[in-house]
Design an enzyme around this catalytic site. Sequence first.
Site, PDB file in Angstrom:
ATOM      1  N   PRO A 286      80.623  99.837  71.909  1.00 54.01           N
ATOM      2  CA  PRO A 286      79.593 100.791  71.460  1.00 54.01           C
ATOM      3  C   PRO A 286      80.144 101.659  70.328  1.00 54.01           C
ATOM      4  CG  PRO A 286      80.537 101.483  73.551  1.00 54.01           C
ATOM      5  CD  PRO A 286      81.129 100.160  73.255  1.00 54.01           C
TER       6      PRO A 286
ATOM      7  N   ASP B 134      85.284 103.325  69.244  1.00 57.53           N
ATOM      8  CA  ASP B 134      84.737 102.717  70.452  1.00 57.53           C
ATOM      9  C   ASP B 134      84.465 103.820  71.464  1.00 57.53           C
ATOM     10  OD1 ASP B 134      84.251 101.353  72.834  1.00 57.53           O
ATOM     11  OD2 ASP B 134      85.742  99.802  72.438  1.00 57.53           O
ATOM     12  N   HIS B 135      83.189 104.032  71.779  1.00 63.00           N
ATOM     13  CA  HIS B 135      82.821 105.143  72.661  1.00 63.00           C
ATOM     14  C   HIS B 135      83.238 104.910  74.116  1.00 63.00           C
ATOM     15  CE1 HIS B 135      81.110 108.948  73.341  1.00 63.00           C
ATOM     16  NE2 HIS B 135      80.048 108.868  72.560  1.00 63.00           N
ATOM     17  N   ARG B 136      83.679 103.707  74.443  1.00 61.30           N
ATOM     18  CA  ARG B 136      84.242 103.484  75.771  1.00 61.30           C
ATOM     19  C   ARG B 136      85.620 104.132  75.883  1.00 61.30           C
ATOM     20  NH1 ARG B 136      84.387  97.105  76.002  1.00 61.30           N
ATOM     21  NH2 ARG B 136      85.399  97.617  74.003  1.00 61.30           N
TER      22      ARG B 136
ATOM     23  N   MET C  63      86.920 106.506  73.463  1.00 63.70           N
ATOM     24  CA  MET C  63      87.004 107.841  72.878  1.00 63.70           C
ATOM     25  C   MET C  63      85.670 108.554  73.027  1.00 63.70           C
ATOM     26  SD  MET C  63      88.949 106.781  69.347  1.00 63.70           S
ATOM     27  CE  MET C  63      88.849 108.454  68.663  1.00 63.70           C
TER      28      MET C  63
END
Length: 443
Positions: free
Chosen positions: A234, A415-417, A419
């Site tokens: 994401p 990567d929002h997973r 950070m």
Amino acid sequence: MTSPQQFLLPDVGEGLTEAEILAWSVRPGDVVEVNQIIVEVETAKAAVELPSPYAGVVSALHAEVGDLLPVGKPLITIDTGVPGEAAGGEPDGGPVQQPDSEQAALLVGYGPQGGTGAGRRRRRPAHHAQSQRADSVEVSAPEPAAARPAAKPPVRKLAKDLGVDLTTVAPTGPGNTITREDVHEAARGATPQAAPAPAPHTSQTPRASETRIPIRGVRKHTAAAMVASAFTAPHVTEFITVDVTATMRLRELVAGRREFRDLRVTPLLFFARAFMIALAKTPEANSSWDEAAQEIVLKHYVNLGVAAATDRGLVVPNIKGADRMSLLELTQALADLTATARAGRTSPQDMTGGTVTLTNVGVFGVDTGTPILNPGEAAILAVGAVRRMPWVVQDDDGNERIEPRWGTQLALSFDHRLMDGRQGSELLANTAQILQEPGLAML
């Protein structure tokens, strides 16, 4: 009785399934030594020169220029001259031998993969086929192929620019390699080579309504990697505009120093350095997501990928241990990486293992972009064009004025997973602060 040894096409990358034969350096009947370059192949990542794991006489070539050969299929047969085995086939009816572990270590990722099917011939345009036929005539000359001087592509380019014949240069580098200094030393007494004559003018063919280009090689690999990244991680992208006037002054000072005079000192060098310093304060950005193990892997080293546009397409080689390099070492590494990528000589090991990436879209004159993460990485920083722009400046008394400054825009995708917004913002802001005030790097 002699011992023919078949050398199977190795996996020269990570899980690559095939390679195209670009050029042979030997022909049947030639005498070869261990480590002598025998063939150049192109994978989905780069053009690679393969060394021979055996010493002996070439018995047969199992693919022609232009063939797409699956990994694990026979590439060449070399008669090693060891008595006791049957000639012209498998030794004593047994399986074909492969190099021992010491010889295999000479090849990146050596080890045949399970593959089926014969090599496929790649269709070529007429003009390319003619050039390949010319190459084959040269390769089939009766003399054995001469050993190539050991030198990195940037050093070869420097020698070409200075008109220096590398076969006449005495190497002083590690492993008897030719260095930049060796070339400069030889150039003092070298006579520049004449420029090649321009190609004769040819008439233009009628313009076609469309052109179809096979999707393979670097373009195919890049497309698959970007699609996988876009639909797996994401993405979040944040932007910042920064005054880099102080960094541009620092660049001028560094470029004038004696140890940097033979190197190209670009603003990208300082963006890379600032990114490395800021990364130390946000370790989550230097991590990866292990889906199978359900773990986040924090990397305690930084392999900085640098996106490079080449004739073969976009490649992202990386500089191993970039966070531990001095500014001079990083300058040399960036110069070598760029020159090697443009020459199409990036090795597979330099294309793998990256942890974060830097991409310079400003070289095309654009302000910034929304970069897609390199697969397996948590962050990528895009640098826009550095240009003069009006800037509001405040003096010590709080008075404001507008003056021209050097400015640029940075874009960080992450990567929002791995950070959160706070961590992504922190990394981007810290990078910008160092570029605005390089002295902050001393804190």
